[in-house]
Scaffold this motif. Structure first.
Motif, mmCIF file in Angstrom:
data_model
loop_
_atom_site.group_PDB
_atom_site.id
_atom_site.type_symbol
_atom_site.label_atom_id
_atom_site.label_comp_id
_atom_site.label_asym_id
_atom_site.label_seq_id
_atom_site.Cartn_x
_atom_site.Cartn_y
_atom_site.Cartn_z
ATOM 1 N N VAL A 1 54.351 36.638 37.080
ATOM 2 C CA VAL A 1 53.142 35.987 36.564
ATOM 3 C C VAL A 1 53.489 34.651 35.921
ATOM 4 C CG1 VAL A 1 51.299 36.148 34.848
ATOM 5 C CG2 VAL A 1 51.847 38.124 36.267
ATOM 6 N N PHE A 2 54.531 34.627 35.109
ATOM 7 C CA PHE A 2 54.962 33.397 34.442
ATOM 8 C C PHE A 2 56.253 32.892 35.085
ATOM 9 C CE2 PHE A 2 52.508 35.532 31.136
ATOM 10 C CZ PHE A 2 51.721 34.498 30.637
ATOM 11 N N VAL B 1 59.315 29.177 23.968
ATOM 12 C CA VAL B 1 58.344 29.490 25.023
ATOM 13 C C VAL B 1 58.751 30.765 25.756
ATOM 14 C CG1 VAL B 1 57.251 28.678 27.151
ATOM 15 C CG2 VAL B 1 57.678 27.070 25.275
ATOM 16 N N THR B 2 60.038 30.917 26.021
ATOM 17 C CA THR B 2 60.511 32.124 26.696
ATOM 18 C C THR B 2 60.193 33.371 25.885
ATOM 19 O OG1 THR B 2 62.314 30.894 27.761
ATOM 20 C CG2 THR B 2 62.544 33.288 27.651
ATOM 21 N N ASP B 3 60.358 33.301 24.575
ATOM 22 C CA ASP B 3 60.066 34.454 23.722
ATOM 23 C C ASP B 3 58.594 34.859 23.815
ATOM 24 O OD1 ASP B 3 62.686 34.570 22.929
ATOM 25 O OD2 ASP B 3 62.354 33.642 20.957
ATOM 26 N N ILE B 4 57.713 33.873 23.930
ATOM 27 C CA ILE B 4 56.277 34.176 24.034
ATOM 28 C C ILE B 4 55.974 34.902 25.334
ATOM 29 C CG2 ILE B 4 53.970 33.177 24.267
ATOM 30 C CD1 ILE B 4 54.910 30.934 22.372
ATOM 31 N N GLY C 1 54.174 41.221 27.948
ATOM 32 C CA GLY C 1 53.937 42.381 28.798
ATOM 33 C C GLY C 1 53.701 42.065 30.260
ATOM 34 N N LYS C 2 53.808 40.791 30.654
ATOM 35 C CA LYS C 2 53.661 40.393 32.055
ATOM 36 C C LYS C 2 55.029 39.984 32.607
ATOM 37 C CE LYS C 2 49.106 40.642 31.989
ATOM 38 N NZ LYS C 2 48.360 41.668 32.766
ATOM 39 N N SER C 3 55.161 40.033 33.923
ATOM 40 C CA SER C 3 56.432 39.641 34.543
ATOM 41 C C SER C 3 56.677 38.152 34.338
ATOM 42 C CB SER C 3 56.431 39.989 36.028
ATOM 43 O OG SER C 3 55.302 39.420 36.677
ATOM 44 N N GLY D 1 47.404 36.269 37.328
ATOM 45 C CA GLY D 1 47.458 36.297 35.873
ATOM 46 C C GLY D 1 46.162 35.869 35.209
ATOM 47 N N TYR D 2 45.306 35.134 35.944
ATOM 48 C CA TYR D 2 44.057 34.663 35.336
ATOM 49 C C TYR D 2 42.871 34.694 36.291
ATOM 50 C CZ TYR D 2 44.910 30.268 37.825
ATOM 51 O OH TYR D 2 45.120 29.333 38.802
ATOM 52 N N MET D 3 43.093 35.171 37.540
ATOM 53 C CA MET D 3 42.039 35.271 38.537
ATOM 54 C C MET D 3 42.041 36.668 39.145
ATOM 55 S SD MET D 3 42.800 31.715 40.599
ATOM 56 C CE MET D 3 41.604 31.998 41.890
ATOM 57 N N ARG D 4 40.923 37.074 39.690
ATOM 58 C CA ARG D 4 40.864 38.330 40.452
ATOM 59 C C ARG D 4 41.351 38.030 41.869
ATOM 60 N NH1 ARG D 4 37.987 41.882 37.247
ATOM 61 N NH2 ARG D 4 36.595 40.913 35.704
#
Length: 272
Positions: free
Chosen positions: A166-167, A185-188, A193-195, A229-232
């Motif tokens: 996702v990221f 940023v990596t820690d966030i 909980g996303k890949s 991650g932000y769309m269906r």
């Protein structure tokens, strides 16, 4: 110098510049040469401008082009050299989609003269705006974060194996930004909980690599989001009947919250 109608620069004074290079769908004068309008717009970073529309409210400067990446990709090396040698990618003026479909009718592909015209008309003004805004912000702050926003479909076998995380966070293998900022940023993204991956398949395009210069106070980050991650997002092949899906603010809200955290954290770091 007059700003072209397709180029939008929203100026803020915070030490953050947000770049939106691939959200445009304007095909200008090349549509008659294309195999279809839909293919010419399919690889847009859909709804990324809406996803990040909170950035200006943080005081960030936002630079956005309405021109489709099919016309010219402002995140590619203007010399035409591949940013990912040995891997499949699209060029400065792509002739194929991400999936390998031909974009142009036979014999209608862009000539060297066409590419040069597009570079002067669309590529150079976008980068002139980025350079000017970075210079302005550096005059105000000892360090500035350049955040380059992207997204892509989650499954494109021609470009990568399996399902993309996702990221996809990139700093050109650590060359374009301070390690402390990269870690924040990596820690966030690691805690969300996303890949996720850092400096994986998408480690940063021309914008990240060209402008990122930590020694000169410019720290460039690229965030490539998988669309799911932000769309269906329909996973797998897409067609005109199911792509793009409409923007759903409620569905996108959790991602917006994470991205807001990322930009606010980057701003806090830049202000220290």
């Amino acid at each position: 110098m007059t700003t072209p109608s397709w180029l939008t620069v929203t100026r803020g004074n915070a030490p953050l510049l947000v770049s939106l290079p691939h959200t445009g769908i304007d095909l200008v004068d090349i549509e008659p040469q294309l195999t279809s309008r839909w293919l010419g717009q399919r690889d847009c970073d859909w709804w990324i401008d809406r996803l990040y529309d909170f950035a200006a409210g943080l005081g960030a400067t936002v630079v956005h082009t309405a021109i489709s990446r099919t016309v010219i990709d402002v995140n590619r090396d203007p010399s035409g050299v591949s940013l990912y040698p040995g891997q499949t990618t699209t060029g400065l003026c792509p002739t194929e989609t991400f999936d390998g479909d031909p974009l142009y009718r036979v014999g209608e592909e862009p000539t060297p003269a066409d590419i040069d015209r597009r570079r002067q008309t669309y590529f150079e003004p976008y980068h002139a705006a980025l350079a000017a805004e970075l210079k302005r912000l550096r005059a105000l702050h000892p360090k500035v974060v350049l955040y380059d926003c992207h997204s892509i479909r989650s499954v494109i076998p021609r470009l990568f194996d399996g399902e993309l995380p996702v990221f996809n966070f990139g700093t050109n293998d650590g060359k374009s930004a301070d390690p402390a900022l990269q870690k924040l940023v990596t820690d966030i993204i690691a805690g969300g909980g996303k890949s996720w991956v850092v400096n994986g398949r998408f480690k940063g395009g021309w914008i990240t690599r060209h402008y990122g210069n930590p020694a000169d106070g410019v720290h460039a980050l690229q965030m490539e989001l998988s669309n799911r991650g932000y769309m269906r997002e329909p996973i797998g092949p897409v067609g005109p009947d199911n792509w793009p899906v409409p923007y759903d603010p409620d569905f996108a809200a959790p991602m917006r919250k994470t991205l807001t955290n990322i930009l606010e954290t980057a701003l806090g770091w830049a202000r220290t």
